[in-house]
Every structure is written in structure tokens, then in C-alpha cells.
Design a protein around this motif. Structure first.
Motif, PDB file in Angstrom:
ATOM      1  N   TYR A  18      49.584  34.655  43.318  1.00 41.28           N
ATOM      2  CA  TYR A  18      49.194  36.227  43.288  1.00 41.28           C
ATOM      3  C   TYR A  18      49.445  36.543  41.772  1.00 41.28           C
ATOM      4  N   SER A  46      51.378  41.643  47.723  1.00 34.72           N
ATOM      5  CA  SER A  46      51.274  42.528  46.775  1.00 34.72           C
ATOM      6  C   SER A  46      52.577  43.214  46.448  1.00 34.72           C
ATOM      7  N   ALA A  77      45.426  39.240  56.318  1.00 35.39           N
ATOM      8  CA  ALA A  77      46.474  40.096  55.469  1.00 35.39           C
ATOM      9  C   ALA A  77      46.355  39.753  54.029  1.00 35.39           C
ATOM     10  N   ARG A  79      43.341  39.334  52.576  1.00 33.96           N
ATOM     11  CA  ARG A  79      42.247  40.174  52.309  1.00 33.96           C
ATOM     12  C   ARG A  79      42.635  41.619  52.285  1.00 33.96           C
ATOM     13  N   ALA A  80      43.708  41.951  53.066  1.00 42.38           N
ATOM     14  CA  ALA A  80      44.359  43.486  53.207  1.00 42.38           C
ATOM     15  C   ALA A  80      44.752  43.586  52.003  1.00 42.38           C
ATOM     16  N   ASN A  81      45.453  42.684  51.415  1.00 44.88           N
ATOM     17  CA  ASN A  81      46.502  43.128  50.222  1.00 44.88           C
ATOM     18  C   ASN A  81      45.715  42.768  48.778  1.00 44.88           C
ATOM     19  N   VAL A  82      44.781  41.849  48.618  1.00 47.51           N
ATOM     20  CA  VAL A  82      43.908  41.613  47.504  1.00 47.51           C
ATOM     21  C   VAL A  82      42.691  41.977  47.512  1.00 47.51           C
ATOM     22  N   GLU A  83      42.382  42.790  46.990  1.00 51.89           N
ATOM     23  CA  GLU A  83      40.872  43.321  47.002  1.00 51.89           C
ATOM     24  C   GLU A  83      40.672  44.175  45.985  1.00 51.89           C
TER      25      GLU A  83
END
Lengths: 250, 225
Positions: free
Chosen positions: B76, B155, B219, B221-225
Motif C-alpha cells: 500500500y 490505510s 476490505a 476496496r473499502a480502504n483504497v479507492e
């Protein structure tokens, strides 16, 4: 029930409706709990074995039920939030968590208070106690995740994933703990009451349980209102800050 | 698609070998935690032998938790996670491959180190094979469940501690079934609990192999977008 799901998606409409509903619901909860407390403390007989200690049960058992109900509400709301992106669903999930954690804590504390005179110890590694304790950890983890991710949209989605994974895991954890405990001590001495419960005790228990549930609804609505207002304040502040920043640039 | 998974796994293996600090550190931590157990409970060999399977499992869990933040965090931070997410390979596959290479680089070394540490705790020699088998079956579940926690906190700055807290409740069934399989061999007592424990452990691992990558991908997808 009107089933147009998205008719209630509008936060403004929710705020209007909930403002009218909170007070009556809270009042019903208050009446039920007052009646339940009266019946539990004065209107019901002491247990022939446990004496007056049994009265703890009228708080303890509803709290334990509610701890599971809250988690279920949280998980359902999380699923709704993830699948349908319903704008109120993650507000609901977030608001249910602290209430559920409190009920779980209450169940643990009252259970411990009951255990001291009955079992002679504050805590035993009984299957039920252990799984409630782990449920409490799940709640704390959920709250911690909300607290650490700053941006609400991200936090909401991550927390929803966690709640759902936890929901799948709750039965597995419960089952494993039951199995673990029966492995270690096959004859479980600790069993609340018998298989049947006298009607004179069942009535206050059910009234208390209903009262707790209605109270949960009232608290949930209140917390959801507070959360929506908090988000409004946040976005207003952000807009203000952005406006101020833009003004300076221009 | 399978090729993508394989190349991702081999990349992670190369990174783990060349950069060091991953699995080796976990094994070292495993050794240290096992070594402080006798200092805490006293050098009584009988007592140590009795608690050995449980202590080994607990230390293994802790060592595993310690490495969770490496799972997605470094990717990340250097941006390769964004690249992986936009590469067209299904994210579920990416999450599964990352979890699998985490198992290869930490779970497997820990299992290999376990018998040696069992000697330190006076583990009955007869119990060793059973413990190894239980750990071999159980550790993939730890890596895959851990991937969920790591993905949820990717994140978050210094998310390692939070990931441990989130994942710990999910590790409890693995711990229970793993210990019961192993300690049944130690006490060689009530009934035939060992195989049943192993089977349940296997069920947990299989379920987590299927479900955890889905949750971890959601998870991420929820964090990195």
C-alpha cells in the motif's frame, strides 16, 4: 408496513419521523422497565435455591439477549450498507455498536455479580461466559475500527466488512468454545435454573426483555439522529473551511 | 489468471527472501516467547510438558499476529497495491495469493520451528507429530483470517496493533481445535478427540480459504479507492 425501502433513505425524512417517534418509544420503554423492575424486585417470589440473588437474572438475561440482537441489527445494517449503499444503514450500524457493547458489558457484570454468591467466584471459564466475553471483544474491535479510520465513508465500509465477518464467526466461536469447555470439564455444574421456569418469574423476565428491546430502539433512533447531525456539522465545517481557503486564494 | 497468482506469489517469496525481516523475525519472536514461558511459570518439567501444546499454539498465534501488518501495508505504501488493484486480475485472487504467500513465508517456518521449541518445553515426543500436523492444517487459516484484518487496517497508520485486536477473536476457534488435537495426543485420554479436532480444524481452514479472500478484497476496496 410500507415496503418502499428507499422511501426511508432520505435522511431529512428520517429526521422528521424519528423526532416524532423517539419520545413515545422512550416512554413505552420507561413504563415497561418500571413495571418489570417492580415485578422483579417485589412482585415475584425468591427462588427456592438461589434466594433473592435470582433477581439479578431479570437484568442479566435481557441484557444478554440484547447483546446478540444488537449484533444482528448491526450485521444486517452493514449488509444493507454494503449491498444497497443505503445512506442510513451505516449510520444505523455505527449507532447500534456502542449500545450492543454496553448491553454485553452489562450482561458480563451482572453475571459476575451473580456468580460470586452462587458459584463462589467472580469468573469461571464457562462456555457461555467465554463466548459473551469474545462477543464483547468483537464489539470493541468494531468500535476501534470506526475510531481509527478518519474518513467516514471509508470507515463505514471497512466496519461493515468487519461486522459481517464477525457475524459469520459468532456461531463458530460459540460452538468452538462450547466444545472446548465440555472437553475440559464434561459435567457442567453451572446451569441457570432448570429447564422450566415458573410463570411468576417468566412474566417479569419477558416484560423486562420487551422493555430493554424498546429501549434499544429508542436509543438507536437517538444515536442515529446524533450521528446524522454530527455528519452535517462535519460537512458544514468542511464546506466552510473550503470556502475560507478558496476566498483567500482568490 | 492462475499465472498472475503464481507470479504474485513468487514475487512475494522473492521479496521475503531478499529483504529478510519477515518470516525470520516471526520465528525469532516465536523462540523468544516460548523461552520466557518457563521463566514465568517456573522450571517444573512436568508442568511445562503439560502446558506445552497450549503454550506453543499461543506463541504461534502471537508470532503470526506480529507479521500481519506486512501483508498489505508495504504494498500500500509503495503504491504497488494500487497497481495490483487496477491490473485486471480479480482482487479476490490477489488477496488469496497474498495470504498464501504470507503462509509460505511465516506460517510454514513457524510450524517447522515448533518441534524444536517443543523440546524446550518438554513436550512429549509422541505428541510432536500430532502437534505438527495440527499446526500445518491450522496455520493457513491464520494467514487467511489475518488477511482480513490486514486489509481492513491497510490505510491506518501503524495498523498492526489494530489488526491484531480485530483478528484475535477469529483466531480463537483455530486455537481451541488446534490445542485440543495436540493435547489429546499428550494426555492420550478422553475418547478419541484428536482426529475430530483435526477435522474441525481442517473445516475452519477450508472455510477461511474460500471466504477470507472475498472479505479481504471487500476490505481492500473499502480502504483504497
Amino acid at each position: 408496513m410500507a415496503l418502499n425501502f428507499h422511501a426511508y433513505a432520505n435522511p431529512a425524512r428520517f429526521m422528521m419521523l424519528s423526532r416524532r417517534l423517539v419520545a413515545p418509544i422512550a416512554m413505552i420503554a420507561g413504563v415497561l422497565i418500571a413495571l418489570g423492575v417492580y415485578l422483579a424486585l417485589w412482585g415475584s417470589p425468591p427462588d427456592y435455591q438461589q434466594g433473592d440473588t435470582v433477581r439479578i437474572m431479570y437484568i442479566h438475561v435481557p441484557a444478554a439477549w440484547l447483546s446478540l440482537l444488537c449484533y444482528t441489527v448491526m450485521a444486517l445494517a452493514s449488509a444493507t450498507a454494503l449491498v444497497f449503499r443505503h445512506p442510513l444503514a451505516d449510520v444505523c450500524a455505527k449507532s447500534a455498536a456502542p449500545i450492543g457493547a454496553s448491553f454485553t458489558f452489562l450482561a458480563l457484570v451482572t453475571g459476575s455479580l451473580w456468580g460470586k454468591p452462587m458459584w463462589g467466584t467472580w469468573w469461571v471459564w464457562d462456555a457461555r461466559l467465554t463466548s459473551v466475553l469474545i462477543l464483547f471483544f468483537l464489539y470493541l474491535g468494531y468500535l476501534a475500527l470506526w475510531a481509527t479510520i478518519e474518513e467516514p465513508v471509508r470507515a463505514a465500509r471497512a466496519a461493515a466488512v468487519l461486522a459481517l465477518v464477525g457475524f459469520v464467526n459468532v456461531p463458530i466461536i460459540h460452538y468452538s468454545v462450547v466444545w472446548w469447555n465440555t472437553l475440559h470439564q464434561p459435567a457442567s455444574v453451572f446451569r441457570i435454573g432448570g429447564p422450566t421456569i415458573a410463570p411468576s418469574m417468566l412474566a417479569p423476565l419477558l416484560i423486562m426483555a420487551t422493555g430493554f428491546t424498546v429501549m434499544f430502539v429508542a436509543l438507536l433512533l437517538l444515536r442515529m439522529r446524533a450521528e446524522i447531525l454530527r455528519r452535517r456539522v462535519r460537512s458544514l465545517r468542511l464546506a466552510q473551511a473550503g470556502f475560507a481557503g478558496g476566498g483567500r486564494e482568490a | 489468471m492462475i499465472r498472475a497468482a503464481f507470479s504474485l506469489i513468487s514475487r512475494d517469496l522473492k521479496l521475503a527472501i531478499r529483504l529478510g525481516g519477515g518470516g525470520g523475525m516471526a520465528v525469532f519472536f516465536f523462540l523468544v516467547t516460548v523461552a520466557i514461558v518457563p521463566l514465568g511459570v517456573g522450571p517444573d518439567l512436568n508442568l511445562l510438558g503439560r502446558i506445552a501444546p497450549g503454550m506453543l499454539w499461543v506463541s504461534l498465534l502471537l508470532s503470526n499476529l506480529l507479521t500481519l501488518d506486512r501483508l498489505f501495508q508495504s504494498d500500500y505504501e509503495d503504491g504497488s497495491l494500487d497497481f495490483l488493484m487496477t491490473s485486471g486480475a480479480p482482487l479476490v485472487l490477489v488477496a488469496g495469493a497474498k495470504a498464501f504467500s504470507h503462509w509460505l513465508t511465516t506460517g510454514l517456518p513457524l510450524v517447522i520451528a515448533a518441534p524444536l521449541l517443543g523440546l524446550l518445553l518438554n513436550l512429549a515426543p509422541g505428541a510432536m507429530p500430532m502437534l505438527m500436523i495440527a499446526m500445518l492444517i491450522g496455520t493457513p487459516a491464520l494467514s487467511f483470517l489475518g488477511a482480513i484484518g490486514a486489509a481492513l487496517t491497510v490505510s491506518v497508520r501503524r495498523g498492526g496493533l489494530l489488526a491484531s485486536l480485530l483478528v484475535m477473536p477469529f483466531y480463537i476457534p483455530v486455537l481451541i481445535f488446534g490445542v485440543s488435537a495436540a493435547s489429546a495426543a499428550v494426555t492420550a485420554a478422553p475418547g478419541d478427540q484428536g482426529p475430530r479436532g483435526l477435522m474441525l480444524l481442517g473445516a475452519l481452514t477450508l472455510a477461511s480459504l474460500v471466504l477470507a479472500p472475498v472479505a479481504a478484497a471487500a476490505a481492500l476496496r473499502a480502504n483504497v479507492e
